[in-house]
Design a protein around this motif. Structure first.
Motif, PDB file in Angstrom:
ATOM      1  N   GLN A 369       0.837  -1.215   0.000  1.00 49.15           N
ATOM      2  CA  GLN A 369       0.000   0.000   0.000  1.00 49.15           C
ATOM      3  C   GLN A 369       0.865   1.255   0.000  1.00 49.15           C
ATOM      4  O   GLN A 369       0.585   2.220  -0.720  1.00 49.15           O
ATOM      5  N   ILE A 370       1.914   1.225   0.793  1.00 44.80           N
ATOM      6  CA  ILE A 370       2.820   2.388   0.873  1.00 44.80           C
ATOM      7  C   ILE A 370       3.448   2.659  -0.491  1.00 44.80           C
ATOM      8  O   ILE A 370       3.500   3.806  -0.951  1.00 44.80           O
ATOM      9  N   GLN A 371       3.893   1.567  -1.141  1.00 38.68           N
ATOM     10  CA  GLN A 371       4.538   1.726  -2.462  1.00 38.68           C
ATOM     11  C   GLN A 371       3.550   2.282  -3.490  1.00 38.68           C
ATOM     12  O   GLN A 371       3.906   3.147  -4.305  1.00 38.68           O
ATOM     13  N   GLN A 372       2.300   1.833  -3.428  1.00 38.98           N
ATOM     14  CA  GLN A 372       1.283   2.324  -4.379  1.00 38.98           C
ATOM     15  C   GLN A 372       0.997   3.806  -4.164  1.00 38.98           C
ATOM     16  O   GLN A 372       0.844   4.568  -5.129  1.00 38.98           O
ATOM     17  N   ILE A 373       0.947   4.222  -2.922  1.00 39.27           N
ATOM     18  CA  ILE A 373       0.697   5.634  -2.604  1.00 39.27           C
ATOM     19  C   ILE A 373       1.868   6.497  -3.060  1.00 39.27           C
ATOM     20  O   ILE A 373       1.682   7.531  -3.708  1.00 39.27           O
ATOM     21  N   GLU A 374       3.084   6.062  -2.724  1.00 35.93           N
ATOM     22  CA  GLU A 374       4.283   6.825  -3.122  1.00 35.93           C
ATOM     23  C   GLU A 374       4.355   6.948  -4.641  1.00 35.93           C
ATOM     24  O   GLU A 374       4.705   8.001  -5.183  1.00 35.93           O
ATOM     25  N   SER A 375       3.992   5.861  -5.339  1.00 34.80           N
ATOM     26  CA  SER A 375       4.031   5.849  -6.799  1.00 34.80           C
ATOM     27  C   SER A 375       3.006   6.833  -7.384  1.00 34.80           C
ATOM     28  O   SER A 375       3.317   7.587  -8.316  1.00 34.80           O
ATOM     29  N   SER A 376       1.790   6.833  -6.828  1.00 33.85           N
ATOM     30  CA  SER A 376       0.747   7.736  -7.327  1.00 33.85           C
ATOM     31  C   SER A 376       1.114   9.197  -7.094  1.00 33.85           C
ATOM     32  O   SER A 376       0.865  10.054  -7.947  1.00 33.85           O
ATOM     33  N   ILE A 377       1.714   9.485  -5.938  1.00 35.04           N
ATOM     34  CA  ILE A 377       2.143  10.864  -5.643  1.00 35.04           C
ATOM     35  C   ILE A 377       3.229  11.299  -6.621  1.00 35.04           C
ATOM     36  O   ILE A 377       3.162  12.381  -7.207  1.00 35.04           O
ATOM     37  N   ALA A 378       4.224  10.424  -6.824  1.00 33.55           N
ATOM     38  CA  ALA A 378       5.312  10.744  -7.761  1.00 33.55           C
ATOM     39  C   ALA A 378       4.770  10.945  -9.169  1.00 33.55           C
ATOM     40  O   ALA A 378       5.187  11.864  -9.893  1.00 33.55           O
ATOM     41  N   ASN A 379       3.804  10.116  -9.558  1.00 32.17           N
ATOM     42  CA  ASN A 379       3.235  10.226 -10.906  1.00 32.17           C
ATOM     43  C   ASN A 379       2.398  11.492 -11.075  1.00 32.17           C
ATOM     44  O   ASN A 379       2.357  12.067 -12.169  1.00 32.17           O
ATOM     45  N   ALA A 380       1.725  11.922 -10.029  1.00 34.03           N
ATOM     46  CA  ALA A 380       0.947  13.169 -10.105  1.00 34.03           C
ATOM     47  C   ALA A 380       1.880  14.347 -10.368  1.00 34.03           C
ATOM     48  O   ALA A 380       1.609  15.201 -11.225  1.00 34.03           O
ATOM     49  N   TYR A 381       2.996  14.374  -9.646  1.00 31.77           N
ATOM     50  CA  TYR A 381       3.979  15.447  -9.868  1.00 31.77           C
ATOM     51  C   TYR A 381       4.643  15.303 -11.228  1.00 31.77           C
ATOM     52  O   TYR A 381       4.885  16.296 -11.928  1.00 31.77           O
ATOM     53  N   ARG A 382       4.944  14.056 -11.604  1.00 30.11           N
ATOM     54  CA  ARG A 382       5.577  13.830 -12.908  1.00 30.11           C
ATOM     55  C   ARG A 382       4.679  14.333 -14.036  1.00 30.11           C
ATOM     56  O   ARG A 382       5.154  14.887 -15.027  1.00 30.11           O
ATOM     57  N   SER A 383       3.388  14.167 -13.881  1.00 27.61           N
ATOM     58  CA  SER A 383       2.437  14.644 -14.894  1.00 27.61           C
ATOM     59  C   SER A 383       2.470  16.161 -15.006  1.00 27.61           C
ATOM     60  O   SER A 383       2.485  16.719 -16.108  1.00 27.61           O
TER      61      SER A 383
END
Length: 497
Positions: A369-383
């Motif tokens: 769950q932690i990895q999925q959250i960190e990934s979504s946050i990073a992807n939001a900024y990457r976008s």
């Protein structure tokens, strides 16, 4: 300042470039504002929302943005070129008003509609009529460089002479020879040396309402001149970002580049950003087609093409669901879908604001769950770092919302994330929705107290097992656009999606 590899699409180079401000952390951004002779419409809303989002994200990253957006209140002629009547003066004659009354009236309504869309006010909002001396000085400077000529009280930019050492057309990709062969002398253009030349200063006819004294006699500035004068005054002769709608790329922005190079010997802006056009049910918006929709008509639903009213935040959200460089088609179906998406996002905002971390030593960390959250946050900024791709960022926010809802319903314990990741999840979602995307909860002044009262009655009826009353209150709230949420420990509500 936050470390981000922000890239934006530069119309001038036709590619994405890393954003490197001239004088960090300061950023100068100039955006062409409205010509104030009518109510704001969808075509005004898109650049306003686009560059408001750019401003918000740059500010979020720690840049100090000076955002200059002008008001055109003189010089924009009905033909969008060098002939015809001044658009504001024409409206003034029709309504039997002073031109400045027309300009003030529609500046005020523009500001009203931009506030409803929750756009930040620009740092400086200069008016063309307030900068006549600067525009005259610019004309004199271009004449001194030998790149303009005066004829019968009008001054024109000499495009052919400029093109000997520069490239007129480099922004829009137009070729000067093609432009010349594709035009013919029109009535009133006979005094120009070439049809591609454009007016820096126009001689005013005796009946012309808006005119000023100049070294060349009574006249008024050309439409393109004002932006060069005002951008250079408030941002310097070269600044970071110049924005506007794609319809302004040629000739308006092309002429700005020519004027900037003529008097300052450099391009006025490093990065040129253009939002794409909007269509209505697949057609270009136009009064002749009967599909011209003002923002107030959208907000009230008072237009034959609209099934219902659409709130300002629904409109803002809808614009953010498409990349700013893509065309955006307005239809009732698309707007209704956006209305649902907006409500879902705001329900998430309300939920996130309620969440509190619950420490629990017996709960192990859930690394997946932690990895999925960190990934979504990073992807939001990457976008957002990829040319302000709000459409993709919204998709990643909805992934975060799934986690927020799981915590709210108890399916996922906040302790399984650890306090740091929990706070990061909650704060990232709130920050993106409110600060970066600029979305706010739309509610009337008495909405909260009214719902609280109804939920109190609902709770009492439920305790008394008066299920007819329970159903009646639930149905009444549903009719008003709210749904009751029966939680284990309390009763809550959400916007119906």
């Amino acid at each position: 300042m936050k470390s981000h590899n922000l890239k934006l699409y530069n119309t001038l180079s036709r590619q994405k470039e890393e954003f490197k401000p001239i004088n960090p952390p300061f950023v100068g951004m100039y955006v062409c504002g409205p010509t104030v002779y009518g109510d704001a419409h969808l075509g005004h809303a898109r650049p306003a929302v686009t560059f408001d989002t750019v401003n918000r994200y740059l500010t979020h990253l720690g840049y100090r943005v000076r955002y200059v957006r002008n008001i055109t209140d003189v010089g924009h002629l009905t033909g969008d070129a060098d002939e015809g009547e001044d658009k504001i003066a024409k409206k003034a004659k029709l309504e039997q008003l002073e031109p400045m009354e027309v300009a003030q009236q529609y500046t005020d309504t523009y500001h009203r509609d931009m506030a409803l869309l929750n756009t930040w006010k620009p740092s400086i909002e200069p008016r063309a009529t307030g900068h006549i001396p600067e525009q005259i000085a610019l004309v004199e400077a271009i004449l001194k460089e030998g790149l303009a000529y005066e004829v019968n009280g009008s001054v024109y930019f000499d495009v052919l002479k400029y093109n000997q050492t520069n490239q007129y057309g480099k922004l829009s990709g137009r070729v000067l020879e093609d432009l010349m062969s594709g035009t013919r002398d029109l009535d009133g253009q006979g005094e120009k040396r070439n049809s591609v030349d454009f007016a820096l200063w126009k001689k005013a006819a005796p009946e012309h309402l808006m005119k000023w004294d100049s070294p060349w006699g009574m006249g008024f500035p050309g439409w393109h001149l004002e932006c060069t004068a005002m951008s250079s005054k408030y941002l310097g002769t070269q600044f970071d970002i110049h924005g506007g709608g794609m319809d302004l790329m040629f000739p308006h922005h092309e002429c700005e580049i020519a004027q900037g190079n003529a008097c300052n010997h450099q391009d006025p802006a490093r990065y040129w950003m253009h939002n794409n056009m909007i269509t209505i049910n697949g057609q270009k918006m136009g009064k002749s087609l009967g599909n011209f929709i003002t923002l107030q008509e959208l907000f009230t639903g008072n237009h034959k093409l609209l099934d219902q009213a659409y709130s300002p935040m629904t409109i803002r959200y809808f614009m953010l669901t498409a990349h700013y460089r893509s065309t955006l088609d307005f239809s009732n179906e698309a707007l209704k879908a956006a209305q649902k998406g907006y409500k879902k996002m705001i329900n998430g905002l309300r939920t996130a604001q309620l969440l509190e971390y619950q420490a629990d030593d017996s709960t192990a960390l859930d690394e997946k769950q932690i990895q999925q959250i960190e990934s979504s946050i990073a992807n939001a900024y990457r976008s957002m770092d990829d040319d302000f791709n709000t459409a993709q960022a919204i998709g990643h926010l909805f992934n975060l919302l799934k986690k927020i809802n799981s915590i709210f319903t108890g399916q996922l314990k906040s302790a399984a994330l650890g306090e740091e990741v929990f706070e990061k999840l909650k704060n990232t979602y709130i920050t993106f929705v409110t600060d970066i995307l600029g979305l706010i909860e739309e509610k009337s002044d008495n909405q909260g107290s009214m719902i609280d009262l109804l939920l109190k009655l609902y709770s009492e009826a439920k305790t008394a097992r008066d299920y007819a009353k329970v159903d009646e209150i639930r149905a009444g709230l549903k009719d008003m656009g709210f749904v009751v949420k029966d939680m284990k420990d309390r009763i809550d509500w959400a916007y119906e999606e």
